[in-house]
Design a protein around this motif. Sequence first.
Motif, PDB file in Angstrom:
ATOM      1  N   SER A   1      -0.746  -0.783 -15.486  1.00  0.00           N
ATOM      2  CA  SER A   1      -0.053  -1.315 -14.310  1.00  0.00           C
ATOM      3  C   SER A   1      -0.242  -0.443 -13.077  1.00  0.00           C
ATOM      4  CB  SER A   1       1.445  -1.443 -14.610  1.00  0.00           C
ATOM      5  OG  SER A   1       2.005  -0.170 -14.918  1.00  0.00           O
ATOM      6  N   GLU A   2      -0.828   0.750 -13.268  1.00  0.00           N
ATOM      7  CA  GLU A   2      -1.006   1.683 -12.157  1.00  0.00           C
ATOM      8  C   GLU A   2      -2.486   1.886 -11.802  1.00  0.00           C
ATOM      9  OE1 GLU A   2       2.625   4.803 -12.661  1.00  0.00           O
ATOM     10  OE2 GLU A   2       1.152   4.774 -14.300  1.00  0.00           O
ATOM     11  N   ILE A   3      -3.305   0.922 -12.149  1.00  0.00           N
ATOM     12  CA  ILE A   3      -4.736   1.042 -11.857  1.00  0.00           C
ATOM     13  C   ILE A   3      -4.981   1.230 -10.363  1.00  0.00           C
ATOM     14  CG2 ILE A   3      -6.904  -0.257 -11.823  1.00  0.00           C
ATOM     15  CD1 ILE A   3      -6.170  -1.396 -14.539  1.00  0.00           C
ATOM     16  N   SER A   4      -4.304   0.426  -9.548  1.00  0.00           N
ATOM     17  CA  SER A   4      -4.507   0.537  -8.093  1.00  0.00           C
ATOM     18  C   SER A   4      -4.113   1.916  -7.585  1.00  0.00           C
ATOM     19  CB  SER A   4      -3.705  -0.547  -7.369  1.00  0.00           C
ATOM     20  OG  SER A   4      -4.167  -1.841  -7.689  1.00  0.00           O
ATOM     21  N   ALA A   5      -3.053   2.474  -8.169  1.00  0.00           N
ATOM     22  CA  ALA A   5      -2.604   3.800  -7.746  1.00  0.00           C
ATOM     23  C   ALA A   5      -3.640   4.865  -8.121  1.00  0.00           C
ATOM     24  CB  ALA A   5      -1.255   4.123  -8.382  1.00  0.00           C
ATOM     25  N   TRP A   6      -4.233   4.749  -9.325  1.00  0.00           N
ATOM     26  CA  TRP A   6      -5.246   5.733  -9.725  1.00  0.00           C
ATOM     27  C   TRP A   6      -6.436   5.703  -8.776  1.00  0.00           C
ATOM     28  CZ3 TRP A   6     -10.246   6.704 -10.957  1.00  0.00           C
ATOM     29  CH2 TRP A   6     -10.510   7.874 -11.658  1.00  0.00           C
ATOM     30  N   TRP A   7      -6.883   4.491  -8.424  1.00  0.00           N
ATOM     31  CA  TRP A   7      -8.029   4.395  -7.515  1.00  0.00           C
ATOM     32  C   TRP A   7      -7.673   4.851  -6.105  1.00  0.00           C
ATOM     33  CZ3 TRP A   7     -12.699   4.509  -9.081  1.00  0.00           C
ATOM     34  CH2 TRP A   7     -13.058   3.960 -10.312  1.00  0.00           C
ATOM     35  N   ALA A   8      -6.427   4.647  -5.689  1.00  0.00           N
ATOM     36  CA  ALA A   8      -6.005   5.188  -4.390  1.00  0.00           C
ATOM     37  C   ALA A   8      -6.046   6.709  -4.420  1.00  0.00           C
ATOM     38  CB  ALA A   8      -4.598   4.689  -4.047  1.00  0.00           C
TER      39      ALA A   8
ATOM     40  N   ASP B   1      -9.677   7.753  -4.133  1.00  0.00           N
ATOM     41  CA  ASP B   1     -10.170   7.658  -2.757  1.00  0.00           C
ATOM     42  C   ASP B   1      -9.591   8.771  -1.886  1.00  0.00           C
ATOM     43  OD1 ASP B   1     -11.518   5.416  -3.581  1.00  0.00           O
ATOM     44  OD2 ASP B   1     -10.085   3.992  -2.726  1.00  0.00           O
TER      45      ASP B   1
ATOM     46  N   ILE C   1       1.820   2.120  -3.477  1.00  0.00           N
ATOM     47  CA  ILE C   1       0.687   2.673  -4.235  1.00  0.00           C
ATOM     48  C   ILE C   1       0.547   4.165  -3.957  1.00  0.00           C
ATOM     49  CG2 ILE C   1      -1.831   2.643  -4.383  1.00  0.00           C
ATOM     50  CD1 ILE C   1      -1.701  -0.395  -4.034  1.00  0.00           C
TER      51      ILE C   1
ATOM     52  N   SER D   1     -16.726  -1.215  -8.556  1.00  0.00           N
ATOM     53  CA  SER D   1     -16.483  -1.886  -7.281  1.00  0.00           C
ATOM     54  C   SER D   1     -17.766  -2.523  -6.783  1.00  0.00           C
ATOM     55  CB  SER D   1     -15.954  -0.900  -6.240  1.00  0.00           C
ATOM     56  OG  SER D   1     -16.860   0.164  -6.057  1.00  0.00           O
TER      57      SER D   1
ATOM     58  N   LEU E   1       0.817  -1.200   0.000  1.00  0.00           N
ATOM     59  CA  LEU E   1       0.000   0.000   0.000  1.00  0.00           C
ATOM     60  C   LEU E   1       0.856   1.257   0.000  1.00  0.00           C
ATOM     61  CD1 LEU E   1      -2.887   1.113   0.084  1.00  0.00           C
ATOM     62  CD2 LEU E   1      -2.771   1.004   2.586  1.00  0.00           C
TER      63      LEU E   1
END
Length: 910
Positions: A296-303, A306, A267, A359, A264
């Motif tokens: 590859s940075e999808i999780s970072a964009w959603w972080a 949020d 991210i 989600s 995390l």
Amino acid sequence: MPFGYEGTRLWSSSLGRDVEDHRSQREQLRVAYHRFRERAVLLAAEIPQDLREYTVHDAAHLDALWELADVIGGDLIELTPTEAYVLGGAFLIHDLGMGLAAWPGGIDSLKKEYDWRDIVAACTMELRGRPAADGELDAPAADVEQAAKEIALREKHASHAAELALISWTSTATAEEYHLIDDVDLRTTYGHLIGQIAASHWWDIEKISATFPAHPIGAPVNCPSEWTVDSLKLACLLRLADAAHLDSRRAPKFLRAVRNPRGLSDIHWSFQGHLQQIRRQDDQLLFTAAQPFEVSEISAWWACHDALHVVDKELRSVDALLVEMSRPRMAARAVKGVDSPSRLSTLIPTRGWIPVDASITVSNVPSLVKKLGGESLYGNRPDTAIRELIQNAADATRALATLTDAAPAAITVAYETDEQGADWIRVTDSGVGMSRAVMTGVLLDFGRSYWGSQLMREESPGLAASKFRPAGRYGIGFYAAFMIGDYVSVVSRRYDEASSDTRILEFPEGLAGRPILRIATRQEMRHSGGTTVSIKLRDPDSYDLLMDDKPRVFAGLNYANFFDLCQKLAPSLDVPLQVIDRGEERRNCIESHDWKTLTGRELICRLGHVGSPIWSSTHVSLGFVSDAMRPIMRGDRMLAHAALAPVPPGVIGDQGEELRVWGVITGGGLRIAELGGAIGIFTGQPLKADRTKASLDASAKEIADWASEQAEIWQDEINSHSPEWNIYVALLSRLGADTKGVHIACTAEGYLSAHELEEWARDRRRIVIADDFDVEVDDKLGEQTFWSRSAREYVLLGEDIVLAPSSNAQYGEWDAWPGEEYTGIRRIPVRSGIVTSPEEWWKEYRGSTVGLVIHAIARAWNCAPESIVRSLSNIDENGRRLTLDIGKSVVGAKPVSSFVEFLIDRDLIP
């Protein structure tokens, strides 16, 4: 060379060098702030030594807060010189507590914090999957201490900021004392206020409005009277600027490569590394990125998405507060684009993928809670509601007893009828009680448990590090109440709050409507801590708990009345339990830990019930089983008090009545599951949220030792060779018992114990092991004869043949086991007729009655059981068992065949 923050409007208009009036006072504050900053920057530089994977908290972050406050506040927000000094000081120290350098004494100072041991306890459970052992709280392993240090620094840095402007550091070399604010007058005047504002960046908005005064604080005596300090305004500026500082200055790409953060943390480094400086467009903050986020940075964009939602929430809550307080509003009041992922992606672009908020959502939360917290989870067992509420009450009572070092007060379970004829269940405890944060937060958060949480550590310091072990762990037990009623009310008061703080949470429409939280009236107030949960029964006729004239089955439990039901639900409770049974006097149902001191007879009567014969009637007396009950002890801890169960499971009472009794597994004193093969209580831990499966607390060896003693006690009964004797032998084998003199097999010479079987096998070169599924031993005529079921006639048994009791003979299930020590012998193997290899066969059968025979032969031949198994000669290439002629019939010399476990040839043993 001027610092970057000196170019901001807020600084230049208040402490800037070009402001002409009251130059000397401004100069004093300006110089003092620069000195303050120099020392704060040194401490900030030390933070990565302790929180290496966190984003940057250095001078760049501290100075950037001035810029963000400028953007967010806009032209309507002005600072007096004293406000600029106080706000700047809060900027400087708000995060310094995240490094040990800000704690004089280092890690030792952190360990002196009131909740350090609680945090260590939580980390031990997280990393080891078990509570901390004796000594581990004070001397934890290196990885546990590191994890605890990181959590403590993160959780406590805000509260520690309240002290930083006042505490001192002493040089061990020169004994010289240092402060962050070296101007004594300023430290005395504003040190406490700076600390309070700095600490407030982690408070909720309600605490800010309640803490800081509605009117500005007057100016110091040596300053103009208009130099007041509006602490509420400054606290709002700090929390908004800190929340909004999300840009690449906090996550330089090169530094990310150097530190290589994980999970995390990485991210957060990734998304902040994308973001540029924020701007304001009208009343919205504008976050932008020049470089798009790749697949590859999808999780970072959603972080990032949020995090911007958090900023937006802060802006809106501060704006609402300022409007309510009739104070000047900030220029920025929302974040642009956060209402839609697609709109946000026009400002923070992606490449190769489209951010659609797909989600998982739950559109009907009440329906989900009702299903997962009701019959779909627990089945058609409305008694579960009572059990779960007793469990919650017991946990709260234990918690208070631990905190106050006092004996636990009694829980009361009442079945009552009101004046309108409605039936109610009420469960009342005098435990720790619930705060408003618990009643409106954790209690309503389905699946989230209060026990072990950060909120628990804050509200009840020392509890996590104590011997307190809650039975509740899933955060769903309260919702079982809605299985039996729609109207539910919770009346609670924290033990350390006043009577006037009693709160009532009502569900007037069950889970279909919104609950109501209100302050208790004078008549409703509790004058001691604790909680009462009341349930208005939906259909009283369907839950007629009072059947005094005859036993009645209620949700799987046989009981005579409501009192009996409560006793069976909590047979080993360590908290006193009292029952009020519809108009009757209060009666003591369970005394704390009394199961440990009850006689065997008393415990059997608590667990059992008079029943009509379902199986063939037992012939074993209550007195015999009572005398056979033995404890399993680990030091001074009792893990079980039980005896081997008769077959079938029941006893003949003193008046000739038949008592049906099962073994019971309890956790936290509450019934979890039944346990076949035993009569009594075993403590354990639930394996499922519905608490129908459990593991035992006793280890494999402890159970084997208990079973060995039971084998000796039951030897005469087993060796009487009743039709069920093989069931006893099978169970003792599965439990790893030393069967001693118990007969485990039969030969042409008669029944043999393990020792006798060794002697029988010692001089034999060839042995055939067969089970007695086809060949039955008949000794009704005073001598042993052998009857073949398939041939329906008597047969002669070969002198090298040994009959083992049928491996699939069993009664009930012993399906709770103490961990992986029992791998491979968790059940009596069934007669599958097919085995894949000798090794696989032995893995399945080593805990069976055949396994007992193999072990005895191995001892006789002085070899390992595995050596015998590897020499199997009766498994053909297709893996099927062979048949063997085991004798001649008395009449007609007709051969009889039986399935054979295997043929052992001593000459083939390695």
